[in-house]
Design a protein around this motif. Structure first.
Motif, PDB file in Angstrom:
ATOM      1  N   GLN A 143     -22.302  -1.604 -39.829  1.00 20.22           N
ATOM      2  CA  GLN A 143     -23.586  -1.591 -39.195  1.00 20.22           C
ATOM      3  C   GLN A 143     -23.585  -1.303 -37.648  1.00 20.22           C
ATOM      4  O   GLN A 143     -24.391  -0.662 -37.122  1.00 20.22           O
ATOM      5  N   GLU A 144     -22.615  -2.007 -36.947  1.00 20.45           N
ATOM      6  CA  GLU A 144     -22.488  -1.829 -35.481  1.00 20.45           C
ATOM      7  C   GLU A 144     -22.151  -0.284 -35.196  1.00 20.45           C
ATOM      8  O   GLU A 144     -22.257  -0.054 -33.871  1.00 20.45           O
ATOM      9  N   ASP A 145     -21.807   0.390 -36.150  1.00 14.72           N
ATOM     10  CA  ASP A 145     -21.315   1.905 -35.720  1.00 14.72           C
ATOM     11  C   ASP A 145     -22.548   2.825 -35.632  1.00 14.72           C
ATOM     12  O   ASP A 145     -22.486   3.861 -35.007  1.00 14.72           O
ATOM     13  N   GLY A 146     -23.719   2.197 -35.933  1.00 18.51           N
ATOM     14  CA  GLY A 146     -24.941   2.974 -36.006  1.00 18.51           C
ATOM     15  C   GLY A 146     -25.426   3.080 -34.600  1.00 18.51           C
ATOM     16  O   GLY A 146     -25.178   2.297 -33.773  1.00 18.51           O
ATOM     17  N   GLY A 147     -26.161   4.292 -34.184  1.00 17.07           N
ATOM     18  CA  GLY A 147     -26.512   4.567 -32.928  1.00 17.07           C
ATOM     19  C   GLY A 147     -26.501   6.000 -32.567  1.00 17.07           C
ATOM     20  O   GLY A 147     -26.376   6.903 -33.562  1.00 17.07           O
ATOM     21  N   ASN A 148     -26.727   6.167 -31.361  1.00 11.33           N
ATOM     22  CA  ASN A 148     -26.523   7.541 -30.961  1.00 11.33           C
ATOM     23  C   ASN A 148     -25.368   7.976 -30.166  1.00 11.33           C
ATOM     24  O   ASN A 148     -24.673   7.155 -29.345  1.00 11.33           O
ATOM     25  N   TYR A 149     -24.872   8.992 -30.563  1.00 14.98           N
ATOM     26  CA  TYR A 149     -23.452   9.671 -29.873  1.00 14.98           C
ATOM     27  C   TYR A 149     -23.835  11.034 -29.292  1.00 14.98           C
ATOM     28  O   TYR A 149     -24.902  11.754 -29.662  1.00 14.98           O
ATOM     29  N   ARG A 150     -22.923  11.448 -28.569  1.00 18.57           N
ATOM     30  CA  ARG A 150     -22.872  12.555 -27.811  1.00 18.57           C
ATOM     31  C   ARG A 150     -21.539  13.485 -27.911  1.00 18.57           C
ATOM     32  O   ARG A 150     -20.378  12.872 -27.673  1.00 18.57           O
ATOM     33  N   CYS A 151     -21.437  14.444 -28.023  1.00 17.95           N
ATOM     34  CA  CYS A 151     -20.300  15.396 -28.466  1.00 17.95           C
ATOM     35  C   CYS A 151     -20.364  16.799 -27.530  1.00 17.95           C
ATOM     36  O   CYS A 151     -21.632  17.455 -27.760  1.00 17.95           O
ATOM     37  N   GLY A 152     -19.446  17.014 -27.001  1.00 16.75           N
ATOM     38  CA  GLY A 152     -19.503  18.335 -26.187  1.00 16.75           C
ATOM     39  C   GLY A 152     -18.182  18.799 -25.622  1.00 16.75           C
ATOM     40  O   GLY A 152     -17.300  18.424 -25.673  1.00 16.75           O
ATOM     41  N   VAL A 153     -18.416  19.845 -24.633  1.00 14.57           N
ATOM     42  CA  VAL A 153     -17.299  20.180 -23.752  1.00 14.57           C
ATOM     43  C   VAL A 153     -17.777  19.950 -22.274  1.00 14.57           C
ATOM     44  O   VAL A 153     -18.799  19.801 -22.045  1.00 14.57           O
ATOM     45  N   GLU A 154     -16.555  19.775 -21.461  1.00 11.54           N
ATOM     46  CA  GLU A 154     -16.767  19.128 -20.064  1.00 11.54           C
ATOM     47  C   GLU A 154     -17.055  20.673 -19.200  1.00 11.54           C
ATOM     48  O   GLU A 154     -16.373  21.327 -18.548  1.00 11.54           O
ATOM     49  N   ASP A 155     -18.499  20.967 -19.505  1.00  9.77           N
ATOM     50  CA  ASP A 155     -19.089  22.261 -18.507  1.00  9.77           C
ATOM     51  C   ASP A 155     -20.602  21.597 -18.327  1.00  9.77           C
ATOM     52  O   ASP A 155     -21.232  21.459 -19.337  1.00  9.77           O
ATOM     53  N   GLN A 156     -20.881  21.560 -17.044  1.00  6.20           N
ATOM     54  CA  GLN A 156     -22.360  21.330 -16.796  1.00  6.20           C
ATOM     55  C   GLN A 156     -23.471  22.331 -17.371  1.00  6.20           C
ATOM     56  O   GLN A 156     -24.431  22.090 -17.702  1.00  6.20           O
ATOM     57  N   ASN A 157     -22.920  23.526 -17.654  1.00 12.05           N
ATOM     58  CA  ASN A 157     -23.553  24.517 -18.226  1.00 12.05           C
ATOM     59  C   ASN A 157     -24.049  24.441 -19.541  1.00 12.05           C
ATOM     60  O   ASN A 157     -24.950  25.158 -19.969  1.00 12.05           O
ATOM     61  N   GLU A 158     -23.159  23.622 -20.203  1.00 11.18           N
ATOM     62  CA  GLU A 158     -23.317  23.703 -21.777  1.00 11.18           C
ATOM     63  C   GLU A 158     -24.032  22.482 -22.328  1.00 11.18           C
ATOM     64  O   GLU A 158     -23.402  21.363 -21.863  1.00 11.18           O
ATOM     65  N   LYS A 192     -14.898  31.225 -24.714  1.00 12.29           N
ATOM     66  CA  LYS A 192     -15.272  30.497 -23.382  1.00 12.29           C
ATOM     67  C   LYS A 192     -14.734  29.139 -23.075  1.00 12.29           C
ATOM     68  O   LYS A 192     -14.402  28.790 -22.054  1.00 12.29           O
ATOM     69  N   TYR A 193     -14.603  28.423 -24.227  1.00 16.29           N
ATOM     70  CA  TYR A 193     -14.234  26.912 -23.817  1.00 16.29           C
ATOM     71  C   TYR A 193     -13.101  26.431 -24.800  1.00 16.29           C
ATOM     72  O   TYR A 193     -12.764  25.399 -25.052  1.00 16.29           O
ATOM     73  N   ASN A 194     -12.163  27.636 -24.981  1.00 14.24           N
ATOM     74  CA  ASN A 194     -10.912  27.229 -25.744  1.00 14.24           C
ATOM     75  C   ASN A 194      -9.919  26.375 -24.905  1.00 14.24           C
ATOM     76  O   ASN A 194      -9.348  25.382 -25.414  1.00 14.24           O
ATOM     77  N   ASN A 195      -9.892  26.258 -23.678  1.00  9.77           N
ATOM     78  CA  ASN A 195      -9.228  25.562 -22.788  1.00  9.77           C
ATOM     79  C   ASN A 195      -9.970  24.293 -22.076  1.00  9.77           C
ATOM     80  O   ASN A 195      -9.401  23.473 -21.439  1.00  9.77           O
ATOM     81  N   HIS A 196     -11.091  24.215 -22.559  1.00  9.00           N
ATOM     82  CA  HIS A 196     -11.825  23.032 -21.975  1.00  9.00           C
ATOM     83  C   HIS A 196     -11.706  21.766 -22.770  1.00  9.00           C
ATOM     84  O   HIS A 196     -11.476  21.799 -23.841  1.00  9.00           O
ATOM     85  N   THR A 197     -11.672  20.732 -22.059  1.00  9.00           N
ATOM     86  CA  THR A 197     -11.623  19.595 -22.563  1.00  9.00           C
ATOM     87  C   THR A 197     -13.080  19.007 -23.511  1.00  9.00           C
ATOM     88  O   THR A 197     -14.289  19.184 -23.035  1.00  9.00           O
ATOM     89  N   LYS A 198     -12.794  18.499 -24.806  1.00  7.79           N
ATOM     90  CA  LYS A 198     -13.928  18.177 -25.497  1.00  7.79           C
ATOM     91  C   LYS A 198     -14.168  16.584 -25.586  1.00  7.79           C
ATOM     92  O   LYS A 198     -13.066  15.843 -25.408  1.00  7.79           O
ATOM     93  N   TYR A 199     -15.235  15.962 -25.686  1.00  7.15           N
ATOM     94  CA  TYR A 199     -15.277  14.589 -25.507  1.00  7.15           C
ATOM     95  C   TYR A 199     -16.389  14.181 -26.556  1.00  7.15           C
ATOM     96  O   TYR A 199     -17.192  15.062 -27.279  1.00  7.15           O
ATOM     97  N   PHE A 200     -16.101  13.015 -26.895  1.00  9.74           N
ATOM     98  CA  PHE A 200     -16.988  12.248 -27.825  1.00  9.74           C
ATOM     99  C   PHE A 200     -17.410  10.760 -27.423  1.00  9.74           C
ATOM    100  O   PHE A 200     -16.495   9.997 -26.886  1.00  9.74           O
ATOM    101  N   CYS A 201     -18.655  10.406 -27.019  1.00 10.47           N
ATOM    102  CA  CYS A 201     -18.963   9.163 -26.427  1.00 10.47           C
ATOM    103  C   CYS A 201     -20.467   8.654 -27.468  1.00 10.47           C
ATOM    104  O   CYS A 201     -21.025   9.350 -27.865  1.00 10.47           O
ATOM    105  N   LYS A 202     -20.481   7.094 -27.234  1.00  4.35           N
ATOM    106  CA  LYS A 202     -21.589   6.473 -27.804  1.00  4.35           C
ATOM    107  C   LYS A 202     -22.462   6.107 -26.536  1.00  4.35           C
ATOM    108  O   LYS A 202     -22.300   5.656 -25.566  1.00  4.35           O
ATOM    109  N   ILE A 203     -23.889   6.573 -26.945  1.00  5.19           N
ATOM    110  CA  ILE A 203     -24.884   6.276 -25.753  1.00  5.19           C
ATOM    111  C   ILE A 203     -25.178   4.820 -25.957  1.00  5.19           C
ATOM    112  O   ILE A 203     -25.673   4.298 -26.799  1.00  5.19           O
ATOM    113  N   ASN A 204     -25.222   4.151 -24.589  1.00  3.40           N
ATOM    114  CA  ASN A 204     -25.652   2.929 -24.594  1.00  3.40           C
ATOM    115  C   ASN A 204     -26.620   3.081 -23.444  1.00  3.40           C
ATOM    116  O   ASN A 204     -26.208   2.918 -22.274  1.00  3.40           O
TER     117      ASN A 204
END
Length: 322
Positions: A93-108, A40-52
């Motif tokens: 220590q600055e790398d600690g925190g909350n991150y999010r990983c996923g695909v660019e799909d609003q339904n996922e 379903k998501y082989n051609n979708h862009t994957k992302y990784f971000c840090k929650i601030n």
């Protein structure tokens, strides 16, 4: 074995609907695996971000992962297995925190990760090693308390994948040219590669795989370079010889110019630098020679002088007095 391990990662991977808590160590690294549906998501862009606060600051977002292996963040997309792996290196220590990983799909629903970075004075060692084909290479790391029951693994990172080349739950594992020893008493993982080839060069990671939740803690890195025997030394010798030849040629040219200048100056010391005086001297010299020759010819051409006989002696015979 590699196929079984890949299936194990997929089955043990926390789904997108769950959040995970990941523990890393200061100076070390972590590998976060995100599972998705490859059909379903082989051609979708994957992302990784840090929650601030309420925003998620994007670290990277891409379809084809071609990040620099020397960077802090690195990600690869294993599309056939449906696993998106993110590597965070040299943790602080600055790398600690909350991150999010996923695909660019609003339904996922994405995967939320809480990263906790603990003190790790003895971890995060990174070094380079150069060897030659046919040699034996050893690689080791020390893991902290609390990971005795976790899977011990050594990973290799390429531009397209992060995969375990050897792993074990026991004290020893053999796989082709790889041997893995685990010392539970010293908390040390040792890996050796025999009969090294050029293809063995690359980045290696030593760590443990946590099953629940599924992530990898890395404690040491090795950058392996395999070169042909004598290749580097031959290049160095060639450079040194070339430089030496240039220096010898330069000194020879300088000495030749100095010698030729001194020889030229020594040939005419009295008239050095005055060609007009030299020509005048030559002219006077030749005139003097011509005058001398003319005088000599003139004297030789004169008729010899004769002295007349006294009259009183003419016709008389000398007699002795009585």
């Amino acid at each position: 074995m590699l196929l079984i391990f890949t299936l194990y990662l997929i089955s043990a991977q926390v789904g997108c609907e769950e959040d995970v808590k990941v523990t890393g160590y200061e100076g070390g690294s972590v590998i976060i695996n995100y599972k998705y549906n490859p059909q379903k998501y082989n051609n979708h862009t994957k992302y990784f971000c840090k929650i601030n606060e309420r925003n998620c600051k994007n670290i990277f977002s891409q379809t084809e992962e071609k990040w620099d292996l020397k960077g802090k963040f690195f990600a690869v997309d294993e599309i056939p297995a449906g696993v998106y792996s993110v590597l965070i290196r040299n943790l602080s220590q600055e790398d600690g925190g909350n991150y999010r990983c996923g695909v660019e799909d609003q339904n996922e629903k994405p995967l939320n990760v809480e990263l906790d970075v603990e003190n790790g004075l003895y971890y995060g060692k990174s070094f380079s090693q150069t060897t030659h084909p046919g040699d034996v290479v050893t690689f080791s790391c020390t893991y902290p308390e609390g990971h005795e029951n976790d899977m011990k693994s050594v990973y290799k990172v390429t531009s397209q994948s992060i995969f375990a080349i050897i792993f074990t739950y026991s004290d020893k594992e053999n796989k082709d040219r790889y041997v893995l020893h685990v010392s539970s008493r010293d908390n040390v993982i040792n890996m050796s590669i025999s009969n090294v080839t050029v293809d063995d060069g690359g980045l290696y990671l030593c760590g443990v795989l946590k099953n629940k939740p599924s992530y990898v803690s890395i404690f040491s890195e090795m950058q392996l370079q395999v070169t042909a025997p004598g290749s580097s030394s031959a290049i160095i010798i060639t450079v040194y010889v070339g430089v030496a030849l240039l220096l010898i040629a330069g000194f020879t040219l300088i000495f030749y110019k100095l010698w030729s200048t001194k020889a030229k100056d020594a040939s005419t010391p009295a008239d050095r630098g005055n060609p007009v005086n030299r020509e005048g001297a030559y002219s006077a010299y030749y005139e003097k020679i011509q005058d001398t020759q003319a005088t000599t010819v003139y004297v030789s051409a004169q008729k010899p002088k004769t002295h007349p006989i006294s009259p009183n002696l003419s016709g008389r015979t000398a007699t002795s007095s009585s």
